[in-house]
Enzyme design. Structure first.
Site, PDB file in Angstrom:
ATOM      1  N   ILE A 396       0.170  -3.418 -14.325  1.00  0.00           N
ATOM      2  CA  ILE A 396      -0.350  -2.049 -14.291  1.00  0.00           C
ATOM      3  C   ILE A 396      -0.349  -1.475 -12.879  1.00  0.00           C
ATOM      4  O   ILE A 396      -0.671  -0.303 -12.696  1.00  0.00           O
ATOM      5  CB  ILE A 396      -1.777  -1.991 -14.866  1.00  0.00           C
ATOM      6  CG1 ILE A 396      -2.703  -2.976 -14.139  1.00  0.00           C
ATOM      7  CG2 ILE A 396      -1.769  -2.292 -16.359  1.00  0.00           C
ATOM      8  CD1 ILE A 396      -4.145  -2.933 -14.619  1.00  0.00           C
ATOM      9  N   ASP A 398       1.664  -2.080  -8.730  1.00  0.00           N
ATOM     10  CA  ASP A 398       2.594  -2.843  -7.897  1.00  0.00           C
ATOM     11  C   ASP A 398       2.532  -2.299  -6.482  1.00  0.00           C
ATOM     12  O   ASP A 398       2.960  -1.174  -6.219  1.00  0.00           O
ATOM     13  CB  ASP A 398       4.014  -2.731  -8.459  1.00  0.00           C
ATOM     14  CG  ASP A 398       4.965  -3.736  -7.824  1.00  0.00           C
ATOM     15  OD1 ASP A 398       4.525  -4.449  -6.904  1.00  0.00           O
ATOM     16  OD2 ASP A 398       6.131  -3.803  -8.246  1.00  0.00           O
ATOM     17  N   LYS A 419      -5.171  -9.543  -9.630  1.00  0.00           N
ATOM     18  CA  LYS A 419      -4.400  -9.210  -8.435  1.00  0.00           C
ATOM     19  C   LYS A 419      -3.682 -10.463  -7.957  1.00  0.00           C
ATOM     20  O   LYS A 419      -4.318 -11.487  -7.702  1.00  0.00           O
ATOM     21  CB  LYS A 419      -5.326  -8.669  -7.347  1.00  0.00           C
ATOM     22  CG  LYS A 419      -4.644  -8.293  -6.044  1.00  0.00           C
ATOM     23  CD  LYS A 419      -5.659  -7.669  -5.096  1.00  0.00           C
ATOM     24  CE  LYS A 419      -5.036  -7.240  -3.782  1.00  0.00           C
ATOM     25  NZ  LYS A 419      -6.023  -6.577  -2.901  1.00  0.00           N
ATOM     26  N   ASP A 511     -13.244   2.006   6.307  1.00  0.00           N
ATOM     27  CA  ASP A 511     -12.252   2.852   5.626  1.00  0.00           C
ATOM     28  C   ASP A 511     -12.894   3.554   4.428  1.00  0.00           C
ATOM     29  O   ASP A 511     -12.327   3.588   3.343  1.00  0.00           O
ATOM     30  CB  ASP A 511     -11.046   2.016   5.188  1.00  0.00           C
ATOM     31  CG  ASP A 511      -9.835   2.898   4.873  1.00  0.00           C
ATOM     32  OD1 ASP A 511      -9.813   4.061   5.334  1.00  0.00           O
ATOM     33  OD2 ASP A 511      -8.923   2.442   4.165  1.00  0.00           O
TER      34      ASP A 511
END
EC number: 2.7.11.1
Length: 740
Positions: A396, A398, A419, A511
């Site tokens: 689902i 990449d 993952k 972040d």
């Protein structure tokens, strides 16, 4: 779960609404993960009622499926645990480790497993309960659990030892206890069965550490940590099974530890070169002969084990522990934790019992192989440990360094994301991935995307992650017609809660941006935000100097390179809050030239232009101003943000105006249509620390940049956490040592 045009964001109004009317009403403690409204308990009550409410209830907790844990007694009172979630967190610190409840305590069952406890009021004085994670309830006679003796002064009857027997021993326990003349100080090596390289531990046996065969097996279980459960059998390198305590004190010094699996690996009794290096330092007489064997006897058929059999690499440095724990638990267990009790006793070499678990030689991140492995379309050989527990589906997502697959837990049908990081793409940068994973292991909070499980094999790293399917923060705003200050306040509440938790662990995210804030929908229909992407996160143990982040949200002290700390996350949250209320950022550059943007950030001048801010409350503007102060010492902390009236509801306007920010967000940010609501969550998971390296943002060196800051000497070199990176205007970045 997709956001329709009619979706309203009132679900973000998750704080206790009662506190606006009665300031003392929040006696039920911390808000739930979704911060749903709690009922006010402020009523006229008698002193007798108040006294009974404050009285502590003593209850006993067991671990789900642990037949050897005698349980731990807790005194439950409103003063000690203000909420059910606080109790779960404390039980996690006490009962959870790498082997037992590695994902923390998430569920509490009654002793018969027929009912789940969901509030402190349901706990009954004197009753026993079972703590579990996400696995189903395992029915055992928990109240009959027994533990081996940890003190030489405690007498044990033969009957109690018979109950706790882990294997059939030669002779009765009473006979063994009466005659222990065979016990002498001896150092033995225990090697975990399975594929190589394998984990090995070294254990000292003497009269203080070897009270019984059962106790030694239990300590070996704690030290070797088989994924398949307790150590059921031990074998010598000749294939002979260890049947009693006396067998440890024969001619053999090396033993293979096996779990409940039926089959053994054919080469279980052969030592490879790395394993020989580990045991060579003790001059074992049998090493040379065992390494020259071409065949060995196996106690079972020569087939690959069908059960999960994680292994760890063996390092030739005796006495060193090389791995970080797989579980993200507190490094210092509670004093009531069985693990902490063992550690305390292990340090007392004088007259008390010593835990064998403390004599670990070396370990590494677990690796797996075995039958039942699946080969994906990308060529990944998914370990049997993963496929036996999860049903792995299609790809689902990449990324540049990772692939994300559908993943459904077989026992609960819960959806996760798997993952897979290809190690061949990370050569030379492995420490960056390890840093990200080590942070994920440590964090566990309702407003943070969770790492559920990990598996390390020679060619890939597998991470089972929480899958958040509600889109990101911008998706939530742009897909609704009704959006008010109360919605924005609820979103900041979620974000500030996550930041407060991270900062309490001295972790800085670095972040924080809308794309990394995902919308999670709970079973009751309420929604909350979850923070993801820890590729730039790191531990703060001094000033940081790496220039990294996303330019729109980067703090001035990062640009100035004067050293920064935790409060850069507050600056980013302040920028996001500004955007939530008007649709555009407080500091804006011109085109691709980031000089203007950086100069504005360094100045820190925050404006609230008309007409965009005319309908926004003064309380919101005040909070944003305090979050965007250039002076770090004056800037708000996460705790101060959560205590601000605009966040805790006291400062919200009575007549709320609808905010028209969706159009401006689409204009100022790249919020193009996504294929589905899951895409944002998958994108966050697919990102790794290595992706931060692919963009570069630079700036001309401005000698006056540091003028507004206190002069600080530049560090002689960057710390190891700063592999240097960078970006374009809206992308995550790191910069080189001299980026401007």
């Amino acid at each position: 779960m997709s956001f329709g045009r009619d979706m309203e964001l009132e679900h973000f109004d998750e704080r206790d609404k009662a506190q606006r009317y009665s300031r003392g009403s929040r006696v039920n403690g911390l808000p739930s993960p979704t911060h749903s409204a709690h009922c006010s308990f402020y009523r006229t009550r008698t002193l007798q009622t108040l006294s009974s409410e404050k009285k502590a209830k003593k209850v006993r907790f067991y671990r789900n499926g642990d037949r050897y844990f005698k349980g731990i007694v807790y005194a439950i009172s409103p003063d000690r645990f203000r909420s059910f979630e606080a109790l779960l967190a404390d039980l996690t610190r006490t009962l959870s480790d790498n082997v037992n409840l590695p994902q923390g305590v998430r569920t509490i069952y009654t002793i018969d497993g027929l009912k789940k406890i969901s509030s402190l009021d349901q706990l009954v004085e004197g009753e026993s309960y079972v703590c579990g994670s996400i696995e189903p309830f395992k029915k055992l006679e928990y109240t009959k659990n027994v533990n081996p003796n940890w003190s030489v002064n405690v007498k044990t009857t033969s009957a109690s030892r018979a109950v706790s027997s882990l294997a059939t021993a030669k002779g009765s326990p009473s006979e063994v206890r009466e005659n222990k003349d065979f016990i002498r100080p001896k150092l033995v090596t225990i090697i975990r069965s399975g594929v190589k390289p394998r984990k090995a531990v070294r254990i000292l046996l003497n009269k203080k550490t070897a009270h019984s065969f059962e106790q030694v097996l239990t300590d070996i279980t704690d030290a070797i940590k088989l994924d398949s459960g307790v150590v059921k059998r031990l074998y010598t390198l000749d294939g002979k099974q260890v049947m009693c305590l006396q067998d440890f004190f024969g001619d053999d010094d090396i033993f293979i530890a096996c779990g409940p699996e039926k089959f053994r690996y054919q080469d279980d009794f052969l030592l490879d070169e790395s394993e020989c290096r580990v045991v060579k330092s003790t001059s074992y007489t049998k090493i040379a002969s065992s390494s020259r064997r071409s065949t060995t006897k196996s106690p079972g058929p020569s087939r690959r084990s069908k059960s999960p059999a994680s292994t760890s690499s063996v390092n030739g440095t005796p006495g060193s522990q090389l791995s970080t724990p797989r579980s993200g638990k507190s490094p210092s267990p509670s004093p009531t934790s069985p693990g902490s009790l063992r550690k305390q006793r292990s340090s007392q070499h004088g007259g008390s019992s010593t835990s064998l678990a403390s004599t670990k030689v070396c370990s590494s991140m677990d690796e797996n192989d075995g039958p039942g492995e699946e080969v994906s379309e990308e060529g990944f050989q998914i370990p049997a440990t993963i496929t036996e527990r999860y049903k792995v589906g299609r790809t689902i997502g990449d990324g540049n360094f990772a692939v994300v697959k559908e993943c459904v837990e077989r026992s609960t049908a819960r959806e996760y994301a798997l993952k897979i990081i290809k190690k061949s793409k990370c050569r030379g940068k492995e420490h960056m991935i390890q840093n990200e994973v080590s942070i994920l292991r440590r964090v566990k909070h309702p407003n943070i995307v969770l790492l559920i499980e990990e598996m390390d094999v020679p060619t890939e790293l597998y991470l089972v992650m929480e899958l958040v399917k509600g889109g990101d923060l911008f998706d939530a705003i742009t897909s609704t017609n009704k959006y008010t200050e109360r919605d924005a306040s609820g979103m900041l509440y979620n974000l500030a809660s996550a930041i407060k938790y991270l900062h309490s662990l001295n972790i800085v995210h670095r972040d924080i941006k809308p794309e990394n804030l995902l919308v999670y929908e709970h079973q009751d229909g309420s929604k909350s935000l979850k923070l993801g992407d820890f590729g730039l996160a790191t531990i703060v143990d001094g000033p940081l100097y790496t220039v990294c982040g996303t330019p729109t949200y980067v703090a001035p002290e990062i640009i100035a390179e004067t050293g920064y700390g935790l409060k850069v996350d507050i600056w980013a949250a302040g920028v996001i809050t500004y955007i939530l209320l008007c649709g555009f950022p407080p500091f804006r550059g011109s085109g691709d030239d980031q000089e203007v943007l950086f100069d504005q950030i360094l100045m820190g001048q925050v404006d609230f232009p008309s007409p965009y801010w005319d309908n926004v409350s003064d309380s919101a503007k005040e909070l944003i101003t305090m979050m965007l102060l250039v002076d770090v010492d004056q800037r708000f902390s996460a705790v101060q943000v959560l205590e601000h009236p605009w966040v805790n509801d006291d400062g919200l306007p009575e007549n709320e105006h609808q905010l028209s920010v969706a159009g401006k967000i689409k204009k100022h940010f790249n919020t193009g249509p996504k294929p589905n609501s899951t895409a944002a969550g998958v994108s966050v998971i697919a990102t790794t620390a290595l992706d931060k390296e692919r963009q570069v943002f630079r700036r001309r060196r401005n000698q006056d940049v540091r003028s507004r800051y206190k002069a600080q000497p530049a560090p002689p070199e960057l710390n190891s956490e700063s592999e240097d990176y960078s970006p374009s205007s809206s992308e995550t970045v790191r910069s080189p040592n001299s980026p401007f």
